[in-house]
Write a protein that holds these residues in place. Sequence first.
Motif, short mmCIF file in Angstrom:
data_model
loop_
_atom_site.label_atom_id
_atom_site.label_comp_id
_atom_site.label_asym_id
_atom_site.label_seq_id
_atom_site.Cartn_x
_atom_site.Cartn_y
_atom_site.Cartn_z
N LEU A 185 0.88 -1.22 -0.13
CA LEU A 185 -0.02 0.24 0.06
C LEU A 185 0.80 1.25 0.11
O LEU A 185 1.94 1.16 0.57
N GLY A 186 0.36 2.34 -0.62
CA GLY A 186 0.94 3.39 -0.61
C GLY A 186 1.72 3.89 -1.75
O GLY A 186 1.48 3.25 -3.04
N PRO A 187 2.69 5.04 -1.88
CA PRO A 187 3.49 5.49 -0.81
C PRO A 187 2.68 6.41 0.20
O PRO A 187 2.97 6.77 1.26
N TRP A 188 1.47 6.97 -0.17
CA TRP A 188 0.82 8.04 0.47
C TRP A 188 -0.66 7.54 0.66
O TRP A 188 -1.24 6.76 0.02
N LEU A 189 -1.17 8.10 1.92
CA LEU A 189 -2.66 8.36 1.82
C LEU A 189 -2.95 9.66 1.33
O LEU A 189 -2.82 10.54 2.22
N VAL A 190 -3.96 9.63 0.49
CA VAL A 190 -4.24 11.13 -0.18
C VAL A 190 -5.81 11.32 -0.07
O VAL A 190 -6.45 10.49 -0.12
N THR A 191 -5.79 12.60 0.67
CA THR A 191 -7.23 12.65 1.09
C THR A 191 -8.08 13.25 -0.16
O THR A 191 -7.54 13.65 -1.11
N PRO A 192 -9.33 13.19 0.14
CA PRO A 192 -10.22 13.10 -1.07
C PRO A 192 -10.30 14.59 -1.88
O PRO A 192 -10.49 14.46 -3.05
N ASP A 193 -10.01 15.45 -1.30
CA ASP A 193 -9.80 17.00 -1.94
C ASP A 193 -8.55 17.13 -2.78
O ASP A 193 -8.86 17.91 -3.54
N GLU A 194 -7.95 16.13 -2.90
CA GLU A 194 -6.70 16.33 -3.81
C GLU A 194 -6.69 15.57 -5.02
O GLU A 194 -5.93 15.96 -6.00
N VAL A 195 -7.84 14.76 -5.27
CA VAL A 195 -7.86 13.99 -6.44
C VAL A 195 -9.43 13.93 -6.86
O VAL A 195 -10.08 13.69 -5.79
N ASP A 196 -9.66 13.52 -8.16
CA ASP A 196 -10.89 13.11 -8.65
C ASP A 196 -10.97 11.65 -8.81
O ASP A 196 -10.47 10.96 -9.69
N HIS A 197 -11.26 10.74 -7.57
CA HIS A 197 -11.14 9.34 -7.62
C HIS A 197 -11.81 8.88 -8.53
O HIS A 197 -11.63 7.48 -8.98
N THR A 198 -12.80 9.73 -9.33
CA THR A 198 -13.60 8.73 -10.58
C THR A 198 -12.98 8.59 -11.79
O THR A 198 -13.53 8.12 -12.88
N ARG A 199 -11.63 9.34 -11.97
CA ARG A 199 -11.00 9.34 -13.32
C ARG A 199 -9.61 9.17 -12.89
O ARG A 199 -8.72 10.28 -13.42
N LEU A 200 -9.26 8.29 -12.17
CA LEU A 200 -7.65 8.33 -12.16
C LEU A 200 -7.31 7.27 -12.95
O LEU A 200 -7.58 6.19 -13.09
N ARG A 201 -6.09 7.51 -13.84
CA ARG A 201 -5.28 6.34 -14.41
C ARG A 201 -4.44 5.46 -13.50
O ARG A 201 -3.81 5.96 -12.78
N LEU A 202 -4.58 4.23 -14.04
CA LEU A 202 -4.01 3.16 -13.14
C LEU A 202 -3.15 2.37 -14.35
O LEU A 202 -3.31 2.11 -15.12
N MET A 219 -14.68 1.47 -13.81
CA MET A 219 -15.09 0.45 -12.66
C MET A 219 -16.56 0.23 -12.89
O MET A 219 -17.23 1.17 -13.30
N ILE A 220 -17.05 -0.93 -12.76
CA ILE A 220 -18.49 -1.40 -12.82
C ILE A 220 -19.08 -0.59 -11.52
O ILE A 220 -20.28 -0.13 -11.85
N PHE A 221 -18.62 -0.78 -10.47
CA PHE A 221 -19.23 -0.37 -9.23
C PHE A 221 -18.32 0.68 -8.52
O PHE A 221 -17.04 0.49 -8.41
N GLY A 222 -18.68 2.00 -8.61
CA GLY A 222 -17.79 3.03 -8.12
C GLY A 222 -17.65 3.07 -6.63
O GLY A 222 -18.27 2.35 -5.84
#
Length: 285
Positions: A185-202, A219-222
């Motif tokens: 896991l990691g390197p960071w725990l990033v708070t929700p205000d920092e990223v748009d979790h619905t459109r992150l490239r993996l 993702m099928i289930f967000g």
Amino acid sequence: MKLARLGPAGQERPVVVHDGKTYDLSGLAADIDGDFLASGGIATARAALEAGGLPEVADAASLRAGSPIARPGALLCIGMNYAEHAAESGSAPPEVPILFLKTPNTAGGPGDPVTIPPGSERTDWEVELGVVIGRRALYLESTSDSLAHVAGFVVANDVSERQFQLADSGGQWSKGKCSPGFSPLGPWLVTPDEVDHTRLRLRSWVNGEPRQDSTTADMIFGVEYLVWHLSQYLALEPGDVILTGTPQGVALSGKYPYLRPGDVVELEIEGLGRQRQEFVKAGVR
């Protein structure tokens, strides 16, 4: 805000990373864990950072990064949450989320070596978005309530041994998911205000060669649905981590070889950082 834990395994200290500098949180918190999150630790850390009251960690770049969450209470995993990964696994996309569990001792740092279990011939990689719970969630009324219970997001590698998972399983997947260190896991725990979790490239690579390249938009289930859905069946506690599934491009597809000692896996999620693990033979660390 980006939270991390730096130092030797079992001796990590909590830090916050901001504008390219690392600041020590050990004067405010013993660790980044469920108690820290439940007690408003993120807000306290943010206030101290903004007030300029945190000492800088000058040697941060030379320190090992541990899991940004100290021994999660639970690692709750969602299977086949990307349609193309379901297809490469030989399955139809699920109609409801598929849940399996990993043991807390699978959590490791983003750069720690990962041991291939004795007898393994089918050790595999899976880049995933991890969701860290910050407030207890049970029987949420709506998906609109979900994000209020999320502390942040992490990069996760849901390392899997497919023979143990599928052939030796007896119907449950966890035998192939729970070897020690199988959840970097990691390197960071990033708070929700920092990223748009619905459109992150993996993305993932093995020995520098591309493997996975997708986005959380597939993702099928967000995230919101998963937090709500799981809360209908169990209590999500602060410090728990939900692994939200992996996209296509794993060895299970038959397109790539399984991992062998000496192989290097790298994973990256936009805005959440990068991991690198060398896979080693059992008994070698």
